[in-house]
Design an enzyme around this catalytic site. Structure first.
Site, PDB file in Angstrom:
ATOM      1  N   CYS A  20      -2.475  -8.055   4.828  1.00  0.00           N
ATOM      2  CA  CYS A  20      -1.154  -8.719   4.815  1.00  0.00           C
ATOM      3  C   CYS A  20      -1.147 -10.027   5.597  1.00  0.00           C
ATOM      4  O   CYS A  20      -0.206 -10.805   5.497  1.00  0.00           O
ATOM      5  CB  CYS A  20      -0.093  -7.778   5.373  1.00  0.00           C
ATOM      6  SG  CYS A  20       0.016  -6.262   4.428  1.00  0.00           S
ATOM      7  N   HIS A  28       6.129 -11.340   7.875  1.00  0.00           N
ATOM      8  CA  HIS A  28       5.595 -10.493   6.817  1.00  0.00           C
ATOM      9  C   HIS A  28       6.649  -9.450   6.449  1.00  0.00           C
ATOM     10  O   HIS A  28       7.282  -8.848   7.311  1.00  0.00           O
ATOM     11  CB  HIS A  28       4.313  -9.817   7.304  1.00  0.00           C
ATOM     12  CG  HIS A  28       3.800  -8.785   6.351  1.00  0.00           C
ATOM     13  ND1 HIS A  28       3.680  -9.027   5.013  1.00  0.00           N
ATOM     14  CD2 HIS A  28       3.396  -7.501   6.549  1.00  0.00           C
ATOM     15  CE1 HIS A  28       3.223  -7.937   4.415  1.00  0.00           C
ATOM     16  NE2 HIS A  28       3.042  -7.001   5.324  1.00  0.00           N
ATOM     17  N   ASN A  71       6.622  -4.557   0.065  1.00  0.00           N
ATOM     18  CA  ASN A  71       5.512  -5.208   0.769  1.00  0.00           C
ATOM     19  C   ASN A  71       4.485  -5.677  -0.257  1.00  0.00           C
ATOM     20  O   ASN A  71       3.819  -4.859  -0.893  1.00  0.00           O
ATOM     21  CB  ASN A  71       4.895  -4.202   1.749  1.00  0.00           C
ATOM     22  CG  ASN A  71       3.720  -4.764   2.525  1.00  0.00           C
ATOM     23  OD1 ASN A  71       3.255  -5.865   2.249  1.00  0.00           O
ATOM     24  ND2 ASN A  71       3.239  -3.999   3.498  1.00  0.00           N
TER      25      ASN A  71
HETATM   26  N1  ACO Z   1      10.391   9.953   1.293  1.00  0.00           N
HETATM   27  C1  ACO Z   1      10.837  10.951   2.099  1.00  0.00           C
HETATM   28  N2  ACO Z   1      10.204  11.305   3.242  1.00  0.00           N
HETATM   29  C2  ACO Z   1       9.085  10.625   3.575  1.00  0.00           C
HETATM   30  C3  ACO Z   1       8.564   9.583   2.769  1.00  0.00           C
HETATM   31  C4  ACO Z   1       9.269   9.259   1.588  1.00  0.00           C
HETATM   32  N3  ACO Z   1       8.881   8.263   0.751  1.00  0.00           N
HETATM   33  N4  ACO Z   1       7.448   9.098   3.358  1.00  0.00           N
HETATM   34  C5  ACO Z   1       7.254   9.812   4.487  1.00  0.00           C
HETATM   35  N5  ACO Z   1       8.233  10.741   4.612  1.00  0.00           N
HETATM   36  C6  ACO Z   1       8.422  11.738   5.670  1.00  0.00           C
HETATM   37  C7  ACO Z   1       7.138  12.065   6.410  1.00  0.00           C
HETATM   38  O1  ACO Z   1       6.377  13.006   5.702  1.00  0.00           O
HETATM   39  C8  ACO Z   1       7.672  12.577   7.721  1.00  0.00           C
HETATM   40  O2  ACO Z   1       8.071  13.920   7.537  1.00  0.00           O
HETATM   41  P1  ACO Z   1       7.830  15.010   8.695  1.00  0.00           P
HETATM   42  O3  ACO Z   1       8.628  14.529   9.856  1.00  0.00           O
HETATM   43  O4  ACO Z   1       8.319  16.266   8.076  1.00  0.00           O
HETATM   44  O5  ACO Z   1       6.356  14.995   8.951  1.00  0.00           O
HETATM   45  C9  ACO Z   1       8.945  11.746   7.956  1.00  0.00           C
HETATM   46  O6  ACO Z   1       9.282  11.195   6.670  1.00  0.00           O
HETATM   47  C10 ACO Z   1       8.768  10.636   8.951  1.00  0.00           C
HETATM   48  O7  ACO Z   1       7.559   9.940   8.637  1.00  0.00           O
HETATM   49  P2  ACO Z   1       7.082   8.690   9.479  1.00  0.00           P
HETATM   50  O8  ACO Z   1       5.772   8.209   8.958  1.00  0.00           O
HETATM   51  O9  ACO Z   1       7.197   9.003  10.948  1.00  0.00           O
HETATM   52  O10 ACO Z   1       8.246   7.652   9.086  1.00  0.00           O
HETATM   53  P3  ACO Z   1       8.526   6.232   9.680  1.00  0.00           P
HETATM   54  O11 ACO Z   1       9.908   6.170  10.123  1.00  0.00           O
HETATM   55  O12 ACO Z   1       7.453   5.774  10.628  1.00  0.00           O
HETATM   56  O13 ACO Z   1       8.421   5.304   8.379  1.00  0.00           O
HETATM   57  C11 ACO Z   1       6.864   3.791   7.354  1.00  0.00           C
HETATM   58  C12 ACO Z   1       7.197   5.239   7.652  1.00  0.00           C
HETATM   59  C13 ACO Z   1       7.937   3.211   6.474  1.00  0.00           C
HETATM   60  C14 ACO Z   1       5.503   3.729   6.658  1.00  0.00           C
HETATM   61  C15 ACO Z   1       6.784   2.971   8.682  1.00  0.00           C
HETATM   62  O14 ACO Z   1       6.049   3.688   9.633  1.00  0.00           O
HETATM   63  C16 ACO Z   1       6.164   1.587   8.525  1.00  0.00           C
HETATM   64  O15 ACO Z   1       6.732   0.717   7.907  1.00  0.00           O
HETATM   65  N6  ACO Z   1       4.998   1.356   9.158  1.00  0.00           N
HETATM   66  C17 ACO Z   1       4.367   0.042   9.241  1.00  0.00           C
HETATM   67  C18 ACO Z   1       3.766  -0.398   7.951  1.00  0.00           C
HETATM   68  C19 ACO Z   1       3.074  -1.717   8.142  1.00  0.00           C
HETATM   69  O16 ACO Z   1       3.623  -2.655   8.704  1.00  0.00           O
HETATM   70  N7  ACO Z   1       1.819  -1.841   7.700  1.00  0.00           N
HETATM   71  C20 ACO Z   1       1.051  -3.034   7.931  1.00  0.00           C
HETATM   72  C21 ACO Z   1       1.103  -3.964   6.810  1.00  0.00           C
HETATM   73  S1  ACO Z   1       0.538  -3.273   5.287  1.00  0.00           S
HETATM   74  C22 ACO Z   1      -1.006  -3.975   4.899  1.00  0.00           C
HETATM   75  O17 ACO Z   1      -1.646  -4.643   5.646  1.00  0.00           O
HETATM   76  C23 ACO Z   1      -1.547  -3.657   3.537  1.00  0.00           C
END
Ligand code: ACO
Length: 323
Positions: free
Chosen positions: A113, A246, A276
């Site tokens: 990214c 980003h 994204n």
């Molecule tokens: N729908 C419903 N529930 C979901 C989904 C979904 N699509 N995806 C995950 N969950 C659940 C998980 O299983 C988890 O359930 P549990 O508590 O029973 O285990 C719960 O939701 C919470 O999951 P988290 O991963 O803790 O959720 P979070 O609030 O952190 O959000 C997300 C996840 C959106 C991925 C976030 O962490 C994020 O944006 N991270 C950063 C991403 C990023 O910036 N990446 C770098 C750039 S990408 C690149 O370089 C290609």
């Protein structure tokens, strides 16, 4: 002589997928996706539409908006994590060929990214060394080709698209790419990666991400990076017209913007409609500002990205194109 941003353009594939479409195939809800990410829709390329095809559409527009011809381009560089081919040829070679740009250097870079910030850094060096006059840089992704559509924690987050720019020459420092900073830390490689498919197990090469762990590092790193580039250039957030981070997650963007005291009207947001798009995310967002008619010649933008590698980077860029 300084390097400057002569044009910006993007291409968004027409197929639009909303959160309700995902509800039909995986255990997720529109509400969860909006609340945790800010994403409402994303666009996916057609089966026979490849990363190079998206890049070519954006590239053509960028060259046209720079008021030059394809033959004026001295170098083509593409940033992508979803190339047409694994290994070779580079997507940039395919793009250059499709644009009729031959006998010129063309190569890809891999910085996930952060790809577009790395492109700016490379193009700035080639221009300011006098080696090139016009460089076409493109962030292009068909991320849908490397998503596991059964993995709800990743497949709802990403979209396809391309963003391109022509980097040229200016004598006016105020209208140049003032500064670019890029960095990495491979110690965190295991947080976000695409495993190589091995010939025996025929594992599909899908994106893996430990999103929750990345979230905290992203907020801290993006904030520090912006503070560093502003301080180094004796600027404050008030001097920036457009803050273009980003577009991975609205909560990350809001947390970073709040820590840096950016006002709502300074922050450019496209994550809600494109998701994204990795290396294409920043140039697509810049293009949205341009096409809205708000981006004027000389306007100062601050770009800030973070991604797999881990990689990160920021850039202070004044627009030197035709408004
Ligand atoms: N729908 C419903 N529930 C979901 C989904 C979904 N699509 N995806 C995950 N969950 C659940 C998980 O299983 C988890 O359930 P549990 O508590 O029973 O285990 C719960 O939701 C919470 O999951 P988290 O991963 O803790 O959720 P979070 O609030 O952190 O959000 C997300 C996840 C959106 C991925 C976030 O962490 C994020 O944006 N991270 C950063 C991403 C990023 O910036 N990446 C770098 C750039 S990408 C690149 O370089 C290609």
């Amino acid at each position: 002589m300084f390097a400057s941003l002569k044009s910006i353009a993007s291409f968004v594939p027409s197929r639009c997928v909303n959160n309700f479409d995902f509800e039909k195939s995986i255990d997720t809800t529109h509400e969860w996706i909006v609340e945790r990410t800010g994403i409402y829709t994303r666009h996916f390329a057609e089966d026979k539409q490849f990363t190079s095809d998206l890049a070519v559409e954006a590239g053509k527009k960028a060259i046209d908006r720079a008021g030059i011809k394809n033959s004026d381009i001295d170098m083509v560089i593409v940033a992508t994590l979803s190339p047409d081919f694994l290994g070779m040829p580079s997507t940039a070679c395919v793009v250059a060929s499709k644009l009729g740009i031959t006998d010129k250097p063309a190569f890809d870079i891999s910085a996930a990214c952060t790809g577009f910030i790395y492109l700016l850094s490379i193009a700035k060096s080639f221009i300011e060394s006098g080696a090139c006059k016009n460089i076409l840089i493109i962030g292009s992704e068909k991320i849908s080709s490397i998503l596991d559509f059964n993995d709800r924690s990743t497949c709802v987050l990403f979209g396809d698209g391309a963003g391109a720019a022509v980097i040229g020459v200016t004598k006016d420092k105020e209208k140049s790419i003032l500064d670019v900073h890029v960095s990495s830390n491979g110690d965190y490689a295991n947080l976000l990666y695409t495993p190589i498919a091995d010939s025996k197990s025929a594992v599909k090469q899908c994106l893996n991400m430990r999103g929750n762990e990345i979230f905290k590092i992203a907020v801290k790193t993006l904030t520090n990076d912006v503070e560093m580039i502003l301080n180094k250039n004796n600027l404050s957030s008030k001097d920036i017209l457009f803050f273009i981070p980003h577009q991975a997650n609205l909560r990350i963007i809001s947390a970073v913007a709040e820590r840096l005291s950016f006002q709502k009207e300074q922050i450019v947001l496209t994550v809600q409609k494109y998701g994204n798009t990795s290396a294409a995310s920043i140039p697509m967002a810049m293009n949205d500002v341009y096409e809205s008619g708000k981006l004027k010649n000389g306007d100062l933008m601050l770009l800030d990205a973070f991604g797999g590698g881990l990689t990160w980077g920021s850039a202070l860029v004044a627009f030197d194109g035709i408004s």
